[in-house]
Design an enzyme around this catalytic site. Structure first.
Site, PDB file in Angstrom:
ATOM      1  N   CYS A 156      36.699  53.904  36.500  1.00  0.00           N
ATOM      2  CA  CYS A 156      36.178  52.880  37.412  1.00  0.00           C
ATOM      3  C   CYS A 156      36.982  51.588  37.301  1.00  0.00           C
ATOM      4  O   CYS A 156      36.722  50.753  36.442  1.00  0.00           O
ATOM      5  CB  CYS A 156      34.694  52.615  37.120  1.00  0.00           C
ATOM      6  SG  CYS A 156      33.964  51.395  38.222  1.00  0.00           S
ATOM      7  N   CYS A 159      35.000  48.427  37.751  1.00  0.00           N
ATOM      8  CA  CYS A 159      34.307  47.970  36.550  1.00  0.00           C
ATOM      9  C   CYS A 159      35.275  47.341  35.556  1.00  0.00           C
ATOM     10  O   CYS A 159      34.974  46.333  34.927  1.00  0.00           O
ATOM     11  CB  CYS A 159      33.607  49.135  35.860  1.00  0.00           C
ATOM     12  SG  CYS A 159      32.692  50.210  36.977  1.00  0.00           S
ATOM     13  N   ASP A 160      36.428  47.962  35.363  1.00  0.00           N
ATOM     14  CA  ASP A 160      37.269  47.611  34.226  1.00  0.00           C
ATOM     15  C   ASP A 160      38.592  46.950  34.585  1.00  0.00           C
ATOM     16  O   ASP A 160      39.316  46.491  33.694  1.00  0.00           O
ATOM     17  CB  ASP A 160      37.569  48.883  33.405  1.00  0.00           C
ATOM     18  CG  ASP A 160      36.289  49.525  32.872  1.00  0.00           C
ATOM     19  OD1 ASP A 160      35.322  48.774  32.614  1.00  0.00           O
ATOM     20  OD2 ASP A 160      36.259  50.752  32.724  1.00  0.00           O
TER      21      ASP A 160
END
Lengths: 332, 332
Positions: A156, A159-160
């Site tokens: 992801c 997300c990261d």
């Protein structure tokens, strides 16, 4: 504090002699899946004073529980550890009275009234069911992947990606997700190398054009990742060219894997309508094709895969199930 | 810590001599509304490295900021004060780089490129806009209502019903929301009195049947609330019968008001498609009728009015706006 790890083999509801018990009670709501969508549904169900069962499934807390740091869930300005976030939702569901069983559903029958859900050791009956079993990114299955998962290997970029400012990243895959997330990474990373096993992308044209025009993006064609390298942190990947058989190393600080998703719908394919990719078909109110059966979270949408989106649909599913119960008071 | 109160008259972007400034920069995303949907969109936009402006509007933090205790937002098992939750989302949006201006939008023009949004003192330009202005419950406008709002007077039984175990509640209104939420309250309260100004309900038949069959529900027909009574806590309401003119007191521990909602769409009615109730029409991906303009939260759905649902749609709107920017790189 609960241990939010794989609990596949830990079946807390195992009977003494392997006999399948049938519970006498009928639940108002059975939630299949103990992750943000399911726990949020359970919070709402509990606050509506419904008798609620959660069957957590194998991965207690869901994908978020394997995430080191969640920075985009609103309400936690400093970020929160994924396992802790899942654990807080679990506690909250329990606080409002949900009965949480650490076991997997092994079968369902939505043609009965009440609806039935089996685990290895019991048969549960419910007036409504919420499917919240998630969808899971396919892994590469190569050395180093498990070791660095959640700390250098990710599925992801949304997300990261933020953690990769001026770093180098490898993206594995050639579809829309791979290229979309790869482009996203170029906002942070100084270089993004797309490793793809074919000599052209599957992604839609607009993404391809954008990718080829992006000076930060490079491509390793006809290549598969054989190993993720590193001692303490990821330092690169070893790739093999499938045409020449040659191997080489691409240096990188992180690896983003986009080789497909597997929705957790194996149990449901003859029970509710699934789309061609295997996701549960829902309307905007999270109704499935079966009255009284709802779905929430990633299992009904491959598109966003965000905790707050999953939680939002869990709340809607529970509100709609509650309304269904009001409208069908005579249901067994 | 920010003061999350009405900031209607506090226009931090006021120019020195009342001259309307035009900012030189073009934002990637302008978010109209500083509440859970808008702040969550801003968190996602910031993490996507987009240049983001939030115009908070008059009620900083939104309706949740007026709520004493939020128990159903997942991640806070002990509950959280509504103003604190809003403040945490505000900080989080700011942390990821959103420029947050405490001012209201006074006009928009979505026929221009870039899109324009005016406040009292400035004109802002954005490549995308997210409308997140919310919807607000109509108040009764009677003595005692403001004093007890958030601590005895509520517009959300889903949120606050749990606090009324074995207590008596009054519900004001006769539509679907009033009866649905009144029925919900009977799970907790020992008595629910529906005060309605007509002699029959507007609610759909199934709700009417359920309400009339419920032994905990009573009805005060042809009646309007004239005052909410109490010293430290709510003790009842004084109602007037609109036919006889007689007044009487109904004893109660809480009052739930359902006399309609007002979506915050006054600025948008000639700009994007609204439904007949005035809400912004969106698809499942939060797109409005205008490319590049998205909407999230209560302003585009009267149905759920839950913080986590609003936040979820905010995340989707931001992700879709980000995708729009990728697909339209040449937009001014």
């Amino acid at each position: 504090m609960l241990d939010f790890k794989l609990v596949q083999d830990q079946q807390q509801d195992l009977p003494r002699e392997g006999v399948v018990q049938e519970e006498d009670q009928v639940y108002d709501m059975i939630i299949i899946g103990g992750a943000p969508a399911g726990f949020t549904a359970a919070i709402y169900a509990g606050r509506a004073a419904l008798k609620t069962l959660v069957l957590t499934g194998p991965l207690l807390g869901g994908q978020v529980a394997t995430t080191q740091m969640v920075e985009n869930f609103p309400g936690f300005p400093e970020g929160i550890n994924g396992a802790e976030l899942a654990q807080r939702m679990h506690s909250q569901a329990e606080r409002f009275g949900a009965h949480i069983v650490t076991a997997s559903a092994t079968g369902v029958d939505f043609s009965t009234s009440p609806l039935t859900v089996q685990s290895h050791s019991a048969t549960y009956r419910g007036r409504t069911v919420i499917i919240a079993t998630g969808a899971f990114p396919r892994r590469l299955g190569v050395p180093g992947e498990a070791k660095f998962f959640g700390r250098g290997v990710s599925t992801c970029a949304t997300c990261d990606g933020f953690f990769y400012k001026d770093k180098r990243a490898v993206v594995v895959g050639g579809g829309d997700s791979a290229i979309d997330e790869g482009l996203f990474l170029t906002r942070f990373a100084r270089e993004v190398v797309v490793v793809h096993r074919r000599d052209q992308l599957r992604a839609t044209k607009v993404y391809q054009e954008r990718a080829f025009a992006n000076p930060k993006m490079r491509f390793a064609w006809d290549s598969v990742v054989e190993e993720i390298l590193g001692e303490q942190t990821v330092t690169g990947v070893r790739v093999r060219n499938v045409k020449s058989g040659e191997t080489s190393v691409i240096e990188a600080d992180g690896v983003f894997v986009y080789v497909g998703m597997i929705p957790g719908t194996k149990l449901f394919d003859s029970q509710v309508e699934l789309d061609e990719q295997g996701y549960v078909v829902t309307d905007r109110r999270q109704h499935t094709s079966v009255p009284g059966v709802f779905a929430a979270g990633d299992v009904q949408s491959p598109d966003f895969r965000q905790v707050v989106v999953a939680a939002g649909t869990g709340a809607i599913a529970a509100k709609e199930a509650e309304k269904f119960l009001v409208e069908h008071p005579d249901m067994a």
